[in-house]
Every structure is written in C-alpha cells, then in structure tokens.
Design a protein around this motif. Structure first.
Motif, short mmCIF file in Angstrom:
data_model
loop_
_atom_site.label_atom_id
_atom_site.label_comp_id
_atom_site.label_asym_id
_atom_site.label_seq_id
_atom_site.Cartn_x
_atom_site.Cartn_y
_atom_site.Cartn_z
N SER A 52 -60.01 -68.96 -156.54
CA SER A 52 -60.95 -68.10 -156.17
C SER A 52 -60.82 -66.69 -155.59
O SER A 52 -61.40 -65.95 -155.64
CB SER A 52 -61.85 -68.72 -155.01
OG SER A 52 -62.16 -69.98 -155.17
N PHE A 53 -59.58 -66.35 -155.38
CA PHE A 53 -58.90 -65.40 -154.66
C PHE A 53 -57.51 -65.12 -155.28
O PHE A 53 -56.77 -66.29 -155.35
CB PHE A 53 -59.34 -65.12 -153.31
CG PHE A 53 -58.56 -66.21 -152.46
CD1 PHE A 53 -57.61 -66.57 -151.94
CD2 PHE A 53 -59.47 -67.29 -152.18
CE1 PHE A 53 -57.31 -67.39 -151.18
CE2 PHE A 53 -59.32 -68.21 -151.36
CZ PHE A 53 -57.87 -68.37 -150.96
N SER A 54 -56.77 -64.10 -155.12
CA SER A 54 -55.39 -63.81 -155.31
C SER A 54 -54.72 -62.81 -154.40
O SER A 54 -55.68 -61.90 -153.85
CB SER A 54 -54.87 -63.68 -156.69
OG SER A 54 -55.70 -62.56 -157.27
N PHE A 55 -53.64 -62.74 -154.19
CA PHE A 55 -52.86 -61.63 -153.53
C PHE A 55 -51.71 -61.18 -153.90
O PHE A 55 -51.12 -61.72 -155.09
CB PHE A 55 -52.41 -62.29 -151.94
CG PHE A 55 -53.25 -62.86 -151.26
CD1 PHE A 55 -53.77 -62.16 -150.51
CD2 PHE A 55 -53.67 -64.40 -151.20
CE1 PHE A 55 -55.08 -62.80 -149.63
CE2 PHE A 55 -54.55 -64.82 -150.26
CZ PHE A 55 -55.15 -64.17 -149.41
N GLU A 56 -51.45 -59.72 -154.00
CA GLU A 56 -50.61 -59.09 -154.58
C GLU A 56 -49.84 -57.90 -153.86
O GLU A 56 -50.61 -57.65 -152.85
CB GLU A 56 -50.73 -58.70 -156.07
CG GLU A 56 -51.82 -57.50 -156.02
CD GLU A 56 -51.96 -56.89 -157.16
OE1 GLU A 56 -51.18 -56.42 -157.99
OE2 GLU A 56 -53.13 -56.95 -157.89
N LEU A 111 -50.73 -55.34 -148.71
CA LEU A 111 -51.32 -56.69 -149.40
C LEU A 111 -52.67 -56.25 -149.96
O LEU A 111 -53.77 -56.20 -149.24
CB LEU A 111 -51.18 -57.64 -148.12
CG LEU A 111 -51.87 -58.93 -148.54
CD1 LEU A 111 -51.01 -59.69 -149.73
CD2 LEU A 111 -51.94 -59.80 -147.19
N VAL A 112 -52.85 -56.63 -151.17
CA VAL A 112 -53.97 -56.67 -151.87
C VAL A 112 -54.56 -57.83 -152.09
O VAL A 112 -54.04 -58.90 -152.70
CB VAL A 112 -54.05 -55.69 -153.25
CG1 VAL A 112 -55.27 -55.57 -154.03
CG2 VAL A 112 -53.43 -54.45 -152.98
N ALA A 113 -55.68 -58.20 -151.56
CA ALA A 113 -56.55 -59.54 -151.72
C ALA A 113 -57.56 -59.46 -152.69
O ALA A 113 -58.44 -58.42 -152.41
CB ALA A 113 -56.94 -60.12 -150.31
N ARG A 114 -57.79 -60.11 -153.87
CA ARG A 114 -58.83 -59.93 -154.65
C ARG A 114 -59.47 -61.25 -154.63
O ARG A 114 -59.14 -62.48 -154.74
CB ARG A 114 -58.24 -59.69 -156.09
CG ARG A 114 -57.22 -58.63 -156.21
CD ARG A 114 -56.77 -58.09 -157.85
NE ARG A 114 -55.95 -57.06 -157.63
CZ ARG A 114 -56.16 -55.78 -157.44
NH1 ARG A 114 -57.32 -55.41 -157.42
NH2 ARG A 114 -55.08 -54.95 -157.60
N ILE A 115 -61.01 -60.99 -154.71
CA ILE A 115 -61.88 -62.07 -154.92
C ILE A 115 -62.27 -62.23 -156.20
O ILE A 115 -62.58 -61.47 -156.85
CB ILE A 115 -62.86 -61.92 -153.76
CG1 ILE A 115 -62.50 -61.51 -152.46
CG2 ILE A 115 -63.85 -63.20 -153.89
CD1 ILE A 115 -61.50 -62.66 -151.96
N LYS A 125 -50.49 -64.86 -145.37
CA LYS A 125 -50.01 -63.49 -145.91
C LYS A 125 -49.46 -62.48 -144.99
O LYS A 125 -48.43 -61.86 -145.28
CB LYS A 125 -50.64 -63.12 -147.31
CG LYS A 125 -50.70 -64.32 -148.22
CD LYS A 125 -49.63 -64.44 -149.15
CE LYS A 125 -49.86 -65.47 -150.32
NZ LYS A 125 -48.64 -65.50 -151.20
N MET A 126 -50.38 -62.10 -144.22
CA MET A 126 -50.30 -61.00 -143.04
C MET A 126 -49.14 -61.07 -142.15
O MET A 126 -48.35 -60.24 -141.96
CB MET A 126 -51.57 -60.81 -142.42
CG MET A 126 -52.79 -60.23 -143.24
SD MET A 126 -54.21 -60.06 -142.30
CE MET A 126 -53.95 -58.72 -141.15
N ASP A 127 -48.76 -62.51 -142.00
CA ASP A 127 -47.68 -62.67 -141.33
C ASP A 127 -46.34 -62.61 -141.86
O ASP A 127 -45.65 -61.97 -141.36
CB ASP A 127 -47.63 -64.44 -140.59
CG ASP A 127 -48.50 -64.63 -139.64
OD1 ASP A 127 -49.00 -63.64 -138.82
OD2 ASP A 127 -49.06 -65.69 -139.19
N GLY A 163 -47.06 -58.18 -144.12
CA GLY A 163 -47.43 -57.01 -143.30
C GLY A 163 -48.70 -57.03 -142.85
O GLY A 163 -49.39 -57.54 -143.49
N ALA A 164 -49.13 -55.93 -142.08
CA ALA A 164 -50.49 -55.83 -141.47
C ALA A 164 -51.50 -54.95 -142.14
O ALA A 164 -52.52 -54.95 -141.80
CB ALA A 164 -50.33 -55.63 -140.06
N ASN A 165 -51.08 -54.24 -143.11
CA ASN A 165 -51.92 -53.46 -143.99
C ASN A 165 -52.50 -54.21 -145.08
O ASN A 165 -51.69 -54.42 -145.83
CB ASN A 165 -51.38 -52.22 -144.46
CG ASN A 165 -51.26 -51.32 -143.37
OD1 ASN A 165 -52.00 -50.98 -142.41
ND2 ASN A 165 -50.17 -50.51 -143.27
#
Length: 113
Positions: free
Chosen positions: A2-6, A12-16, A36-38, A41-43
């Motif tokens: 349902s979602f992914s990260f890159e 950090l780009v989270a795609r729904i 993933k933020m841990d 990173g926090a952006n």
C-alpha cells in the motif's frame, strides 16, 4: 504493498499507492514511518498524489510522523493532494500545521531553504 519508502536527497520519501488511505493501512504506515525515521532521519516527504480519500486514522498517522520529525529537528511535508484530500485537510485545518506542495520537486527543494 500500500505504500513504499525511498531516499531522495537525504529526505525520506513515503509514497502511498492506494486511492483510499484509511484505517486499513494507517497502523502499518505509522509503524513503518516511525521506524524508518529512526533509521534514516527526521526529514520526510509524503506523496499523496494517488490518494482520492484519507480518513482520520491516516491523518493521525501523518500527525504522529510530524510530531516525531519536529522532536528531532526535522519536518514532514506533503505533496500531490487531490481535491477531495485537500478538502479534508481544509476541514480538519491540518493545512495549518503541514507544509503542502503541488509537486515533488517543489517539496524537495523546500528542504534546502
């Protein structure tokens, strides 16, 4: 999924990937996002361009991400809101706490300022 990260430019780009971001994915999304933020990173930048509907549980997951980002001197920004999703951000007044952009390039560039 349902979602992914890159990672893009240390963001950090989270795609729904679903038209409906609801309670069905909110818990998993929040858990994975915070993990993933841990790690990375926090952006964070969240791509909602595919979504035509978001519910309160998913909005809550976004708020949790923003809270964590802020605690760690980062930010969580959003781009690609479809009109019904934009209306939900207006109705809930969340447009006041999130930086919202039209497209990914604009949003990524905003982190460089």
């Amino acid at each position: 999924m349902s979602f992914s990260f890159e990672m893009k430019n240390n963001i950090l780009v989270a795609r729904i990937h679903q038209k409906r971001a609801t309670v069905e994915i909110a818990g998993d999304f929040k858990e994975q996002l915070l993990k993933k933020m841990d790690e990375l990173g926090a952006n964070v930048l969240v791509d909602l361009s595919v979504c035509e509907f978001v519910d309160s549980s998913f909005l809550g997951a976004l708020v949790a991400g923003l809270k964590k980002a802020t605690i760690h001197n980062g930010d969580l920004k959003i781009f690609g809101l479809q009109p019904p999703v934009s209306a939900m951000f207006e109705l809930t007044r969340l447009y006041r706490i999130f930086d919202i952009f039209e497209n990914e390039e604009e949003a990524l560039n905003s982190f460089q300022l």
